[in-house]
Design a protein around this motif. Structure first.
Motif, PDB file in Angstrom:
ATOM      1  N   MET A   1      75.417  -5.716  56.054  1.00  0.00           N
ATOM      2  CA  MET A   1      75.659  -4.461  55.648  1.00  0.00           C
ATOM      3  C   MET A   1      75.995  -3.573  56.498  1.00  0.00           C
ATOM      4  N   ASN A   2      77.188  -2.755  56.182  1.00  0.00           N
ATOM      5  CA  ASN A   2      77.458  -1.876  57.470  1.00  0.00           C
ATOM      6  C   ASN A   2      76.535  -0.601  57.349  1.00  0.00           C
ATOM      7  N   GLN A   3      75.893  -0.139  58.258  1.00  0.00           N
ATOM      8  CA  GLN A   3      74.976   0.913  58.625  1.00  0.00           C
ATOM      9  C   GLN A   3      75.452   2.396  58.701  1.00  0.00           C
ATOM     10  N   ASP A   4      76.763   2.512  59.222  1.00  0.00           N
ATOM     11  CA  ASP A   4      77.378   3.715  59.560  1.00  0.00           C
ATOM     12  C   ASP A   4      77.119   4.690  58.411  1.00  0.00           C
ATOM     13  N   PRO A   5      77.441   4.399  57.186  1.00  0.00           N
ATOM     14  CA  PRO A   5      77.221   5.515  56.420  1.00  0.00           C
ATOM     15  C   PRO A   5      75.763   5.947  56.219  1.00  0.00           C
ATOM     16  N   LEU A   6      75.000   5.325  56.344  1.00  0.00           N
ATOM     17  CA  LEU A   6      73.436   5.480  56.392  1.00  0.00           C
ATOM     18  C   LEU A   6      72.910   6.504  57.507  1.00  0.00           C
ATOM     19  N   ILE A   7      73.631   6.029  58.705  1.00  0.00           N
ATOM     20  CA  ILE A   7      73.545   6.994  59.809  1.00  0.00           C
ATOM     21  C   ILE A   7      73.865   8.503  59.480  1.00  0.00           C
ATOM     22  N   VAL A   8      75.153   8.542  58.915  1.00  0.00           N
ATOM     23  CA  VAL A   8      75.687   9.787  58.718  1.00  0.00           C
ATOM     24  C   VAL A   8      74.925  10.457  57.709  1.00  0.00           C
ATOM     25  N   ILE A   9      74.401   9.727  56.566  1.00  0.00           N
ATOM     26  CA  ILE A   9      73.539  10.474  55.531  1.00  0.00           C
ATOM     27  C   ILE A   9      72.086  11.066  56.313  1.00  0.00           C
ATOM     28  N   TYR A  10      71.523  10.089  56.986  1.00  0.00           N
ATOM     29  CA  TYR A  10      70.370  10.773  57.775  1.00  0.00           C
ATOM     30  C   TYR A  10      70.645  11.912  58.620  1.00  0.00           C
ATOM     31  N   PHE A  11      71.762  11.919  59.222  1.00  0.00           N
ATOM     32  CA  PHE A  11      71.998  12.836  60.182  1.00  0.00           C
ATOM     33  C   PHE A  11      72.311  14.343  59.286  1.00  0.00           C
TER      34      PHE A  11
END
Length: 130
Positions: A1-11
């Motif tokens: 699973m690509n984690q990039d969208p999750l990182i942006v959401i947390y930020f």
């Protein structure tokens, strides 16, 4: 699973809480209502502490913690999250209760602060060390 969208959401999520906490901390003292002024302090604390939690989650997902930090991370994250929600509960308790005399006798306020149990950090540490 690509984690990039999750990182942006947390930020972004952390940034929203940080902005709220900072603005409430800066502007909260200007209220003419003493009860609201007192209630806004824990709300500002909630925003700042919850933002720190979200950013810690972001760094965890990114894999920036070493083995030692990763080992204690769940306990630290849970502690920070609990403190942030206790701050939010204190905010609500201050708004619900009308005056200082009702704070002393209200079970809601004492449940939020733990004062009805006589909890102090030293007592908790002593209990955990046994």
């Amino acid at each position: 699973m690509n984690q990039d969208p999750l990182i942006v959401i947390y930020f972004v999520y952390g940034l929203a809480f940080f902005s709220m906490g900072l603005l409430v901390a800066m502007e909260g003292g200007r209220s003419t209502d003493a009860r609201l002024r007192m209630a806004l302090r824990p709300l500002a604390g909630f925003g700042l502490v919850h933002a720190a939690h979200e950013w810690m989650e972001m760094f965890n997902v990114m894999g920036h913690f070493n083995e030692i930090v990763s080992a204690i991370y769940p306990l630290v994250a849970l502690s920070i999250l609990a403190f942030s929600f206790l701050s939010l509960a204190a905010f609500g308790a201050y708004l619900v209760l009308g005056s200082e005399s009702t704070w002393r006798v209200s079970p809601h306020h004492s449940a939020c602060t733990g004062s009805h149990l006589g909890l102090r950090p030293a007592d908790i540490q002593r209990h955990l060390s046994h």
